[in-house]
Scaffold this active site. Structure first.
Site, PDB file in Angstrom:
ATOM      1  N   GLU A 126      35.660 -89.507 -71.114  1.00  0.00           N
ATOM      2  CA  GLU A 126      35.881 -89.462 -72.558  1.00  0.00           C
ATOM      3  C   GLU A 126      34.591 -89.560 -73.355  1.00  0.00           C
ATOM      4  O   GLU A 126      34.610 -89.816 -74.559  1.00  0.00           O
ATOM      5  CB  GLU A 126      36.878 -90.552 -72.959  1.00  0.00           C
ATOM      6  CG  GLU A 126      38.230 -90.319 -72.277  1.00  0.00           C
ATOM      7  CD  GLU A 126      39.309 -91.297 -72.691  1.00  0.00           C
ATOM      8  OE1 GLU A 126      38.996 -92.250 -73.430  1.00  0.00           O
ATOM      9  OE2 GLU A 126      40.468 -91.100 -72.283  1.00  0.00           O
TER      10      GLU A 126
ATOM     11  N   LYS B  79      50.825 -89.952 -77.511  1.00  0.00           N
ATOM     12  CA  LYS B  79      50.233 -88.850 -76.742  1.00  0.00           C
ATOM     13  C   LYS B  79      51.333 -87.817 -76.558  1.00  0.00           C
ATOM     14  O   LYS B  79      52.277 -88.040 -75.806  1.00  0.00           O
ATOM     15  CB  LYS B  79      49.756 -89.343 -75.366  1.00  0.00           C
ATOM     16  CG  LYS B  79      48.613 -90.332 -75.407  1.00  0.00           C
ATOM     17  CD  LYS B  79      48.348 -90.879 -74.007  1.00  0.00           C
ATOM     18  CE  LYS B  79      47.087 -91.736 -73.980  1.00  0.00           C
ATOM     19  NZ  LYS B  79      46.914 -92.405 -72.664  1.00  0.00           N
TER      20      LYS B  79
ATOM     21  N   GLN C 213      39.447-100.207 -69.058  1.00  0.00           N
ATOM     22  CA  GLN C 213      39.217 -98.762 -69.130  1.00  0.00           C
ATOM     23  C   GLN C 213      38.417 -98.301 -70.343  1.00  0.00           C
ATOM     24  O   GLN C 213      37.631 -97.367 -70.249  1.00  0.00           O
ATOM     25  CB  GLN C 213      40.571 -98.046 -69.110  1.00  0.00           C
ATOM     26  CG  GLN C 213      40.480 -96.551 -68.903  1.00  0.00           C
ATOM     27  CD  GLN C 213      41.780 -95.997 -68.382  1.00  0.00           C
ATOM     28  OE1 GLN C 213      42.038 -96.030 -67.185  1.00  0.00           O
ATOM     29  NE2 GLN C 213      42.618 -95.507 -69.264  1.00  0.00           N
TER      30      GLN C 213
END
Length: 432
Positions: free
Chosen positions: A209, A343, A167
């Protein structure tokens, strides 16, 4: 007076064009704060619940009017008269109001937006910067550091529509003297990579992103392209720049067959084989950090991975730990990984986030503060990274305002703090 007099929730848009929750918290002395909840694409199954409306006739079912309604009614009523300086009390009132383990009643997105807005209002009431207030809440007043950025310059997996399975391919400017210089180095390599990809006939479209999302023959080809880009920008890989991966392996793990399937390059691995595959990459390239190198439920595989590489490589748990102290404790007790990704929307409140950071640090784990793939202009994570002296931050590439907003806030903070917030580079990375 720092008591809460008004709480307002609203539906706004995130960086993927989906609705998210924003909250304003107003205090009796005129101070106020505003914050927005981010949203993930590759999410851990144990994350706190992000409440969506499910009304397919509106925003394809992704509206957040239910969560906003809870803020404007139940939460606003419950918090009226609460002292915003007492963050843990404010958060506990909301947790009690929700009453569920994973915040499925009110939604972690509703609770988090109000939690962060409360912290911002409190900082304004104290006439201090947000990072200063966070350091106070963290029990570490006046202790700051500038984070080493992990810049996601090639996007794959769930963050891009391409053939790359891993990713995130990230660079870390370890050779910089300060954050400002680190950001410049990253930007120069980002632009250098664009030229490398174009010269090879690849697309320079960007993913969620802000990193490039080319169709490459293999995951190793992404590392090779970055290696060329680093050299072309005038830097030395391993000395000025190190590399980091976020495999997000849960996304290509086949639970039924119990294999890791890299479809982009037509390779399949058992858990142990994939660990050796990753180890081989670390021996070919200066990769110093690997996040979610296996499926979130593959605890035996993670134990093997930690024994195999944990003394040399930072092994970060994201989907593995989901910023949850109960799950993190299990990892600590069983020798699983050596670092945690933070997060705050995975857990849903600032107080619980700070608890996870403390538990990790007390156990000798490193801490990486992170954005989500669905972001807003909210830059709270920059203040969180500095105010907890976390040491590392992931907030995307060097494009898209939703990513750059965090970098720009870090520049401002470094300007304010100067030598009070050292940039420690590679020293922040576990195993280095």
């Amino acid at each position: 007076m720092s008591v809460i007099v008004k709480v307002i929730g609203r539906e706004i848009m995130d960086s993927r064009g989906n609705p998210t929750v924003e909250a304003d918290v107003h205090l009796a002395d005129g101070s106020w704060g505003r914050a927005a909840a981010p949203s993930g694409a590759s999410t851990g199954t144990r994350e706190a619940l992000e409440l969506r409306d499910g009304d397919k006739s509106r925003y394809l079912g992704k509206g957040v009017l239910k969560a906003v309604g809870f803020i404007n009614n139940e939460i606003a009523t419950a918090l009226a008269g609460q002292n915003a300086l007492e963050q843990s009390t404010v958060d506990q009132v909301m947790l009690d109001l929700d009453g569920t383990e994973n915040k499925e009643k009110l939604g972690a997105n509703a609770i988090l937006a109000v939690s962060l807005a409360t912290a911002k209002a409190a900082a304004q009431s104290k006439k201090v910067e947000l990072y200063e207030h966070i350091a106070d809440l963290n029990g570490t007043p006046g202790v700051y550091s500038m984070p080493l950025p992990m810049m996601n310059i090639i996007n794959g997996g769930e963050h891009a529509d391409n053939s790359v399975d891993i990713q995130e391919f990230m660079i870390q400017p370890i050779g910089a003297k300060n954050f400002r210089e680190a950001l410049r180095m990253g930007a120069e390599i980002f632009h250098s990579l664009a030229k490398v990809l174009k010269a090879d006939g690849h697309s320079t479209a960007v993913g969620d992103e802000g990193g490039f999302a080319p169709n490459l023959a293999s995951n190793e080809a992404a590392l090779a392209a970055i290696k060329v880009a680093v050299a072309n920008a005038g830097y030395e890989l391993g000395k000025d720049i190190t590399l980091a991966l976020d495999c997000a392996a849960s996304e290509f793990y086949d639970k039924e067959a119990n294999i890791y399937n890299l479809k982009g390059e037509g390779k399949k691995f058992t858990s142990e084989e994939f660990n050796f595959f990753l180890q081989d990459l670390t021996q070919q390239y200066p990769i110093v950090s690997i996040e979610d190198g296996l499926d979130e439920s593959d605890w035996d595989g993670f134990a093997h991975q930690t024994k195999l590489m944990g003394d040399k490589i930072q092994l970060v748990g994201d989907d593995l730990f989901v910023t949850n102290t109960k799950i993190l404790k299990r990892g600590i007790d069983n020798g699983i990984a050596n670092s945690i990704l933070i997060k705050f929307n995975q857990i849903g409140s600032l107080t619980e986030t700070l608890a996870a950071i403390k538990m990790a640090k007390d156990a000798g784990f490193t801490v990486v503060i992170s954005h989500r793939s669905g972001e807003t202009e909210d830059s709270t994570i920059a203040d969180l990274a500095v105010g907890t002296a976390a040491g590392q931050i992931k907030t995307g590439s060097l494009s898209r305002s939703d990513r750059v907003a965090k970098y720009n806030q870090l520049l401002r903070i470094e300007e304010q703090l100067g030598d009070k917030a050292p940039y420690n580079g590679l020293k922040e990375v576990k195993g280095q």
